[in-house]
Design a protein around this motif. Sequence first.
Motif, PDB file in Angstrom:
ATOM      1  N   GLY A 185       0.769  -1.235   0.000  1.00 24.67           N
ATOM      2  CA  GLY A 185       0.000   0.000   0.000  1.00 24.67           C
ATOM      3  C   GLY A 185       0.799   1.284   0.000  1.00 24.67           C
ATOM      4  O   GLY A 185       0.239   2.369   0.134  1.00 24.67           O
ATOM      5  N   LYS A 186       2.114   1.213  -0.170  1.00 31.23           N
ATOM      6  CA  LYS A 186       2.949   2.410  -0.091  1.00 31.23           C
ATOM      7  C   LYS A 186       3.509   2.880  -1.425  1.00 31.23           C
ATOM      8  O   LYS A 186       4.176   3.898  -1.479  1.00 31.23           O
ATOM      9  N   PRO A 198       0.811   0.401 -10.792  1.00 32.30           N
ATOM     10  CA  PRO A 198       0.772  -1.065 -10.768  1.00 32.30           C
ATOM     11  C   PRO A 198       1.984  -1.625 -10.026  1.00 32.30           C
ATOM     12  O   PRO A 198       3.112  -1.171 -10.230  1.00 32.30           O
ATOM     13  N   VAL A 199       1.724  -2.598  -9.166  1.00 32.80           N
ATOM     14  CA  VAL A 199       2.789  -3.224  -8.381  1.00 32.80           C
ATOM     15  C   VAL A 199       2.669  -4.737  -8.454  1.00 32.80           C
ATOM     16  O   VAL A 199       1.596  -5.273  -8.717  1.00 32.80           O
ATOM     17  N   LEU A 204       5.395  -7.642   0.524  1.00 32.37           N
ATOM     18  CA  LEU A 204       6.411  -6.791  -0.084  1.00 32.37           C
ATOM     19  C   LEU A 204       5.995  -6.492  -1.519  1.00 32.37           C
ATOM     20  O   LEU A 204       5.480  -7.370  -2.213  1.00 32.37           O
ATOM     21  N   GLN A 205       6.226  -5.241  -1.963  1.00 31.13           N
ATOM     22  CA  GLN A 205       5.826  -4.834  -3.306  1.00 31.13           C
ATOM     23  C   GLN A 205       6.925  -4.041  -3.988  1.00 31.13           C
ATOM     24  O   GLN A 205       7.704  -3.359  -3.336  1.00 31.13           O
ATOM     25  N   VAL A 206       6.967  -4.144  -5.317  1.00 35.32           N
ATOM     26  CA  VAL A 206       7.765  -3.253  -6.160  1.00 35.32           C
ATOM     27  C   VAL A 206       6.872  -2.797  -7.310  1.00 35.32           C
ATOM     28  O   VAL A 206       5.949  -3.507  -7.726  1.00 35.32           O
ATOM     29  N   GLN A 207       7.161  -1.612  -7.813  1.00 33.96           N
ATOM     30  CA  GLN A 207       6.441  -1.135  -8.987  1.00 33.96           C
ATOM     31  C   GLN A 207       6.828  -1.993 -10.188  1.00 33.96           C
ATOM     32  O   GLN A 207       7.988  -2.390 -10.329  1.00 33.96           O
TER      33      GLN A 207
END
Length: 184
Positions: free
Chosen positions: A93-94, A98-99, A113-116
């Motif tokens: 959420g940060k 699109p991630v 965990l997310q990356v663009q």
Amino acid sequence: MNIDALTDHQRLADLIRDNIRTVPDFPRPGIAFLDLCPVFSQPALLGALAGAMSDAFAGAFDRVLAIEARGFVVGTAVACHAGRPLVLARKSGKLPGPVDSVRYDLEYGSAELQVQRDVLRPGERVIVVDDVLATGGTMAAADELVRRSGAAVAGYAVVVTIPGLGGEGRLGPAKVFSVLPTGN
């Protein structure tokens, strides 16, 4: 602190060890939190740390992926030292746009965990940077995000590895560089 005094790896490890504070029972009972803020507050020490990590993978990476939150400090320093682009792996959420996301377990809970999607490119070689390697869950999640993009993990760099939690064994064949490979 004189940066020239920090060129020897063992001396660097000793200085970092001497500047880590261990906080018992944080963030919950039974966890010994390693506070690296005293390391980060010393520009020469942080610079030497970044140089050691960068040099450990010299010529083998195109980008630095830094893991939230304390990995951002180290990863930024490594990217600057190496002259390579920085990618941020953030908690859910940060990040705008699109991630890609990976859910994983921690030694004291779970997280995402997310990356663009547009920050890593197929064929790129990436080093994943964080402050501490414990169970390897966060690093394994970062590895999954890198692979989904078509890039490859060239290795992992951390300040300290906590022994006995199996983190290094979970990360597969890629090189793991730890300034303090046996913990505090």
